[in-house]
Scaffold this active site. Sequence first.
Site, PDB file in Angstrom:
ATOM      1  N   LYS A 152       5.256  25.984  26.012  1.00  0.00           N
ATOM      2  CA  LYS A 152       5.327  27.416  25.310  1.00  0.00           C
ATOM      3  C   LYS A 152       6.866  27.992  25.538  1.00  0.00           C
ATOM      4  O   LYS A 152       7.675  27.459  26.450  1.00  0.00           O
ATOM      5  CB  LYS A 152       4.554  28.484  25.753  1.00  0.00           C
ATOM      6  CG  LYS A 152       4.139  29.598  24.799  1.00  0.00           C
ATOM      7  CD  LYS A 152       3.071  29.240  23.930  1.00  0.00           C
ATOM      8  CE  LYS A 152       2.983  30.171  22.812  1.00  0.00           C
ATOM      9  NZ  LYS A 152       1.987  30.099  21.966  1.00  0.00           N
ATOM     10  N   ASP A 159       4.213  31.558  16.970  1.00  0.00           N
ATOM     11  CA  ASP A 159       3.179  32.297  17.565  1.00  0.00           C
ATOM     12  C   ASP A 159       3.711  33.939  17.012  1.00  0.00           C
ATOM     13  O   ASP A 159       4.172  34.029  16.174  1.00  0.00           O
ATOM     14  CB  ASP A 159       3.479  32.195  19.327  1.00  0.00           C
ATOM     15  CG  ASP A 159       2.652  32.979  20.120  1.00  0.00           C
ATOM     16  OD1 ASP A 159       1.202  32.199  20.172  1.00  0.00           O
ATOM     17  OD2 ASP A 159       2.857  34.042  20.504  1.00  0.00           O
TER      18      ASP A 159
HETATM   19  P1  NDP Z   1       1.527  37.696  14.688  1.00  0.00           P
HETATM   20  O1  NDP Z   1       2.967  38.054  15.103  1.00  0.00           O
HETATM   21  O2  NDP Z   1       1.178  36.941  13.233  1.00  0.00           O
HETATM   22  O3  NDP Z   1       0.466  39.003  14.726  1.00  0.00           O
HETATM   23  C1  NDP Z   1       0.211  39.572  16.006  1.00  0.00           C
HETATM   24  C2  NDP Z   1      -0.574  40.868  15.584  1.00  0.00           C
HETATM   25  O4  NDP Z   1      -1.066  41.445  16.888  1.00  0.00           O
HETATM   26  C3  NDP Z   1       0.176  41.814  14.827  1.00  0.00           C
HETATM   27  O5  NDP Z   1      -0.826  42.771  14.384  1.00  0.00           O
HETATM   28  C4  NDP Z   1       0.597  42.529  15.863  1.00  0.00           C
HETATM   29  O6  NDP Z   1       0.896  44.084  15.594  1.00  0.00           O
HETATM   30  C5  NDP Z   1      -0.388  42.706  17.100  1.00  0.00           C
HETATM   31  N1  NDP Z   1       0.163  42.769  18.533  1.00  0.00           N
HETATM   32  C6  NDP Z   1       1.226  41.934  19.046  1.00  0.00           C
HETATM   33  N2  NDP Z   1       1.595  42.595  20.128  1.00  0.00           N
HETATM   34  C7  NDP Z   1       0.636  43.705  20.445  1.00  0.00           C
HETATM   35  C8  NDP Z   1       0.424  44.663  21.384  1.00  0.00           C
HETATM   36  N3  NDP Z   1       1.272  44.351  22.438  1.00  0.00           N
HETATM   37  N4  NDP Z   1      -0.385  45.345  21.356  1.00  0.00           N
HETATM   38  C9  NDP Z   1      -1.099  45.395  20.341  1.00  0.00           C
HETATM   39  N5  NDP Z   1      -0.926  44.919  19.098  1.00  0.00           N
HETATM   40  C10 NDP Z   1      -0.059  43.820  19.433  1.00  0.00           C
HETATM   41  O7  NDP Z   1       0.865  36.533  15.752  1.00  0.00           O
HETATM   42  P2  NDP Z   1      -0.378  35.566  15.646  1.00  0.00           P
HETATM   43  O8  NDP Z   1      -1.579  36.008  14.731  1.00  0.00           O
HETATM   44  O9  NDP Z   1       0.353  34.263  15.369  1.00  0.00           O
HETATM   45  O10 NDP Z   1      -0.614  35.576  17.168  1.00  0.00           O
HETATM   46  C11 NDP Z   1      -1.833  36.480  17.577  1.00  0.00           C
HETATM   47  C12 NDP Z   1      -2.361  35.942  18.741  1.00  0.00           C
HETATM   48  O11 NDP Z   1      -2.950  34.830  18.798  1.00  0.00           O
HETATM   49  C13 NDP Z   1      -1.504  35.690  20.251  1.00  0.00           C
HETATM   50  O12 NDP Z   1      -2.047  36.041  21.355  1.00  0.00           O
HETATM   51  C14 NDP Z   1      -1.119  34.294  19.943  1.00  0.00           C
HETATM   52  O13 NDP Z   1      -0.587  33.631  21.141  1.00  0.00           O
HETATM   53  C15 NDP Z   1      -2.660  33.673  19.540  1.00  0.00           C
HETATM   54  N6  NDP Z   1      -2.398  32.643  18.749  1.00  0.00           N
HETATM   55  C16 NDP Z   1      -1.693  31.932  17.885  1.00  0.00           C
HETATM   56  C17 NDP Z   1      -1.457  31.099  17.160  1.00  0.00           C
HETATM   57  C18 NDP Z   1      -1.165  30.566  15.888  1.00  0.00           C
HETATM   58  O14 NDP Z   1      -1.243  29.777  15.207  1.00  0.00           O
HETATM   59  N7  NDP Z   1      -0.407  31.785  15.170  1.00  0.00           N
HETATM   60  C19 NDP Z   1      -2.473  29.782  17.816  1.00  0.00           C
HETATM   61  C20 NDP Z   1      -3.105  30.125  18.996  1.00  0.00           C
HETATM   62  C21 NDP Z   1      -3.257  31.358  19.344  1.00  0.00           C
HETATM   63  P3  NDP Z   1       2.346  44.793  15.603  1.00  0.00           P
HETATM   64  O15 NDP Z   1       2.877  44.053  14.080  1.00  0.00           O
HETATM   65  O16 NDP Z   1       2.221  46.063  15.490  1.00  0.00           O
HETATM   66  O17 NDP Z   1       3.297  44.146  16.530  1.00  0.00           O
END
Ligand code: NDP
Length: 448
Positions: free
Chosen positions: A129, A169
């Site tokens: 990562k 991510d």
């Molecule tokens: P994005 O950046 O596309 O979206 C993240 C979302 O989560 C946004 O809505 C964001 O809101 C919110 N968020 C981020 N940080 C926080 C926080 N500290 N508190 C509350 N809300 C938060 O990321 P992904 O959708 O790609 O990833 C989401 C999760 O899924 C992560 O845990 C990631 O590790 C996991 N994941 C992702 C994969 C992928 O293929 N993308 C694969 C496997 C797991 P805001 O815009 O306000 O920050």
Amino acid sequence: MAGLDERIEPIYRDVVKRNPGEDEFHQAVREVMESLGIVVAKRPELAEHKIIERICEPERQIIFRVPWQDDNGDVHVNRGFRVQFNSALGPYKGGLRFHPSVYLGTIKFLGFEQIFKNALTGMPIGGAKGGSDFNPRGRSDDEVMRFCQSFMTELARHLGEYRDVPAGDIGVGQREIGYLFGAYKRITNQYESGVITGKGLSWGGSLVRKESTGFGAVYFVREMLKIRNEDLEGRTCVVSGSGNVAIYATEKLQQLGAKVVACSDSEGYVYDEHGIDLNLMKQIKEVERGRISEYVERRTNARYVDEGVIWDVPCEVAIPSATQNELNGNDARKLIKNGCIAVAEGANMPATPDAVRAFQEAGVSFGVGKAANAGGVATSALEMQQNASRDSWSFEYTEERLEHIMADIHRLCYETAAEYGFPGDYVRGANIAGFERVADAMLALGLV
Ligand code: NDP
């Protein structure tokens, strides 16, 4: 917290001592270790070869300076990370996170989880990562590009399609992957498509990659419900977050006849009793890069709540898809009281240990992240396959493969849990099955 086996407890204490202040990493290690007592009791060779100690120590940790200039010419300095955790099963593979909260402990927890997740997919990929404490929010495209170019100037020397293959991510979507790949291509003077995944369709990307983590999490829920002789049709669901994972989990839930009534971002959540308007969510988040609060300006029936937690909303299925530790024990008890029967972690480690225990004690089907959200990295591996063969597959074919992979992961976790005497415990099932695959490869490869 559940106890640790007496053979494992000292290993855990040593991890905490050697990695001070890295709370999320300790949490992730402990969760896996809690499942392994029964495995080490059965297999003394694991202790003899110090397999658990070795798995907890990354093969390589890279920390580097990332200087860049904003649109006003001001200079900024961020910190970049890549933790190459384990390459027993294949080249390092795992995403990059750009978020101001990122520090070494975040990357190590995610990299550690990634080892077992990748093993569960059955694909030949190791675990890694990376990321940075850079905050892309509010930055122009040019600023993001300059940051990505500076980041890749250092990272490039550590990558390669047979060495280490990053992806996206939090904060790293297709725009960032494009700038990173462009910089890599220039530095190396090679069009090495398989060096990064999550690419655009016209430059080596795979259909379904964008959708795969969210779709995969929903397939995992469907499999868990099948075991209970239930399905998704007509279910009320809550999906936290509104990023890549949340959007496509919502899309698949809707396709399968469920109703998603709430989504969120880090500032608040939206409740729409008629069901979230997915096109509007995509427009705000994917096109305009706006805030989820803007949803209610265009849908007057919906309500925006900037205080309180999304888990107050009653639902039968919950898919936490934002970030780590976003759902605690109290949230879990509220969900259970409101009739929730299944939870799948779209995000990595969104449920705290207290929440996981509450769900399991209440008989809620709980799909742990390293299994439930493995569809993303599995489809990344399918992207690498297409790159290697200079091919591109149809949406239908790729999605069918994803569906099979998720059903296989579910079966493996379910059967492993039953075999070890914990029927229905997907946390133990995933940890043990993932661990054994990596441990067997490490044993075969000798002391390296
Ligand atoms: P994005 O950046 O596309 O979206 C993240 C979302 O989560 C946004 O809505 C964001 O809101 C919110 N968020 C981020 N940080 C926080 C926080 N500290 N508190 C509350 N809300 C938060 O990321 P992904 O959708 O790609 O990833 C989401 C999760 O899924 C992560 O845990 C990631 O590790 C996991 N994941 C992702 C994969 C992928 O293929 N993308 C694969 C496997 C797991 P805001 O815009 O306000 O920050």
